[in-house]
Design a protein around this motif. Structure first.
Motif, short mmCIF file in Angstrom:
data_model
loop_
_atom_site.label_atom_id
_atom_site.label_comp_id
_atom_site.label_asym_id
_atom_site.label_seq_id
_atom_site.Cartn_x
_atom_site.Cartn_y
_atom_site.Cartn_z
N ILE A 168 0.95 -0.99 0.24
CA ILE A 168 0.17 0.00 -0.01
C ILE A 168 0.96 1.07 0.06
N GLY A 169 1.12 1.91 -1.03
CA GLY A 169 1.74 2.95 -1.42
C GLY A 169 3.38 2.32 -1.05
N PRO A 170 4.34 2.74 -0.25
CA PRO A 170 5.42 2.28 -0.76
C PRO A 170 6.08 1.29 0.85
N ILE A 171 5.24 1.24 1.25
CA ILE A 171 4.83 0.28 2.65
C ILE A 171 4.35 -0.63 2.33
N PRO A 172 5.34 -2.13 2.69
CA PRO A 172 4.62 -3.25 2.63
C PRO A 172 3.67 -3.91 3.20
N SER A 173 2.52 -4.35 2.32
CA SER A 173 0.94 -4.55 3.16
C SER A 173 1.29 -5.19 4.96
N HIS A 174 1.92 -6.02 5.21
CA HIS A 174 2.35 -6.51 5.58
C HIS A 174 3.16 -6.37 7.15
N GLU A 175 4.26 -5.29 6.49
CA GLU A 175 4.00 -4.43 7.76
C GLU A 175 3.42 -3.43 8.48
N LEU A 176 2.69 -2.82 7.20
CA LEU A 176 2.42 -1.99 7.66
C LEU A 176 0.71 -1.77 8.92
N PHE A 177 -0.07 -3.81 8.46
CA PHE A 177 -0.87 -3.88 9.56
C PHE A 177 -0.49 -4.49 10.50
N TRP A 224 16.13 -15.15 11.85
CA TRP A 224 15.82 -13.35 12.07
C TRP A 224 15.56 -12.53 10.86
N ALA A 225 16.60 -13.26 9.76
CA ALA A 225 16.43 -12.43 8.00
C ALA A 225 14.94 -12.87 7.51
N TYR A 226 15.41 -14.66 7.65
CA TYR A 226 14.70 -14.72 6.35
C TYR A 226 13.20 -15.84 7.24
N GLY A 227 13.18 -16.55 8.07
CA GLY A 227 12.84 -17.18 8.93
C GLY A 227 11.25 -16.54 8.83
N ASN A 228 10.21 -17.94 9.29
CA ASN A 228 8.41 -17.37 8.85
C ASN A 228 8.55 -16.82 10.63
N ARG A 229 7.82 -15.77 10.19
CA ARG A 229 7.07 -15.38 11.59
C ARG A 229 5.70 -16.40 12.60
N SER A 230 6.35 -16.51 14.28
CA SER A 230 5.14 -17.10 14.37
C SER A 230 4.52 -15.81 15.80
N ILE A 231 2.83 -15.82 15.15
CA ILE A 231 2.24 -15.46 16.43
C ILE A 231 1.92 -15.68 17.42
N VAL A 279 -6.22 -6.51 13.45
CA VAL A 279 -5.72 -6.00 12.31
C VAL A 279 -4.42 -6.32 12.02
N GLY A 280 -3.33 -6.86 12.39
CA GLY A 280 -2.42 -7.59 12.03
C GLY A 280 -2.85 -8.67 11.28
N ARG A 281 -3.99 -9.05 10.75
CA ARG A 281 -4.06 -10.88 10.71
C ARG A 281 -4.48 -10.07 9.68
N ILE A 282 -4.93 -8.50 8.95
CA ILE A 282 -5.39 -8.20 7.52
C ILE A 282 -4.47 -7.94 7.01
N GLY A 283 -2.87 -7.75 7.21
CA GLY A 283 -1.28 -8.07 6.59
C GLY A 283 -1.27 -9.35 6.34
N CYS A 284 -1.71 -10.58 7.31
CA CYS A 284 -1.52 -11.39 6.85
C CYS A 284 -2.15 -12.37 5.34
N LEU A 285 -3.81 -11.70 5.58
CA LEU A 285 -4.71 -12.05 4.91
C LEU A 285 -4.36 -11.46 3.12
N LEU A 286 -3.39 -10.36 3.10
CA LEU A 286 -2.71 -9.55 2.04
C LEU A 286 -1.45 -10.78 0.96
N THR A 287 -0.71 -11.10 2.11
CA THR A 287 0.20 -11.48 1.51
C THR A 287 0.72 -13.11 1.59
#
Length: 260
Positions: A5-14, A76-83, A121-129
């Protein structure tokens, strides 16, 4: 490509919007409950730091042979993120911060609605990516175009379970329940967060069947194996507290008029 969304990755934004929403709810609830100690800011920072560390590093241990796991730098750089890892880290971070700051009051009732709204709110980013879920024959499935399928590992043109939509709905419902109903109940301090964690753990275990994560043992994914151990412990704690009478509401004494 990661949707932006604009210059910001949507996952990080949400994720950032989720953190801001959670912080706002936390401090509104703290004010409502009369908890205005400045040390609460340190407690929140502990939750954020612990959550960030464990969210990034929580999926590091995936193989019994440690040599098969990525290095911590690679994770840290490339691994999966875990809620789930983030929730555990935030819980630990809160306890460490409270110990360092010398803050003794329970904060679970402040974090419960805050985390629920932040997760929604944060899961919206997951939904988009991320890949939505497993194939479904229902009319509510999400169909990926070839570009999105290649980016997320899905299959183009095949309707998939919108598992993140299910999770967003759960967290929104939990937020409403915590904000409008449970906050008015005479529960022991901190217990609403325990109830929320137990409910989310059970929900997450079930929704994993349509998430499409890797099955690693006995038909279960890694999150399910983790939840199969931890959720019963939380439920047993609630049951023990219930049997010990912690949830009994003691009626206030009726005022007695004294004749003068």
């Amino acid at each position: 490509m990661i949707p932006r969304i604009g210059p910001i990755p949507s996952h990080e934004l949400f994720v950032a919007l989720g953190v801001l929403a959670a912080a706002a709810v936390f401090f509104v609830e703290a004010r409502r409950r009369g908890q205005r100690d400045e040390r609460l800011l340190q407690v929140v920072m502990g939750a954020l730091v612990g959550g960030a560390l464990f969210m990034r590093l929580g999926t590091w241990f995936q193989h019994v042979d440690l040599r098969d796991n990525a290095s911590l730098v690679e994770q840290w750089a490339y691994g999966n993120r875990s809620i789930l890892g983030g929730l555990v880290g935030a819980w630990l971070g809160v306890h460490v911060a409270k110990r360092v700051a010398g803050y003794r009051l329970r904060t679970g009732d402040l974090f419960a609605p805050a985390v629920a709204l932040g997760m929604a709110v944060g899961r919206i980013g997951c939904l988009l990516t991320e890949k939505p879920g497993t194939p479904t024959g229902g009319g509510w499935g999400i169909t990926l175009d070839p570009g999105a399928a290649a980016a997320t590992g899905g299959v183009a043109g095949v309707p998939l379970h919108p598992s993140f939509v299910y999770e967003i709905a759960f967290h929104l419902a939990a937020f409403v329940a915590l904000w409008l109903w449970l906050r008015r109940k005479d529960l022991p301090p901190g217990e609403t967060f325990v109830w929320y964690v137990a409910a989310y753990g059970i929900f997450r275990f079930l929704v994993e069947f349509v998430r499409g994560n890797e099955v690693v043992w006995a038909g279960l994914t890694r999150p399910q194996l983790f939840l199969a151990v931890t959720v019963p412990l939380v439920v047993v704690r609630i049951a023990w507290r219930w049997r010990s009478g912690a949830y009994r509401v003691v009626p206030s004494p009726t005022p007695v008029e004294v004749a003068l």
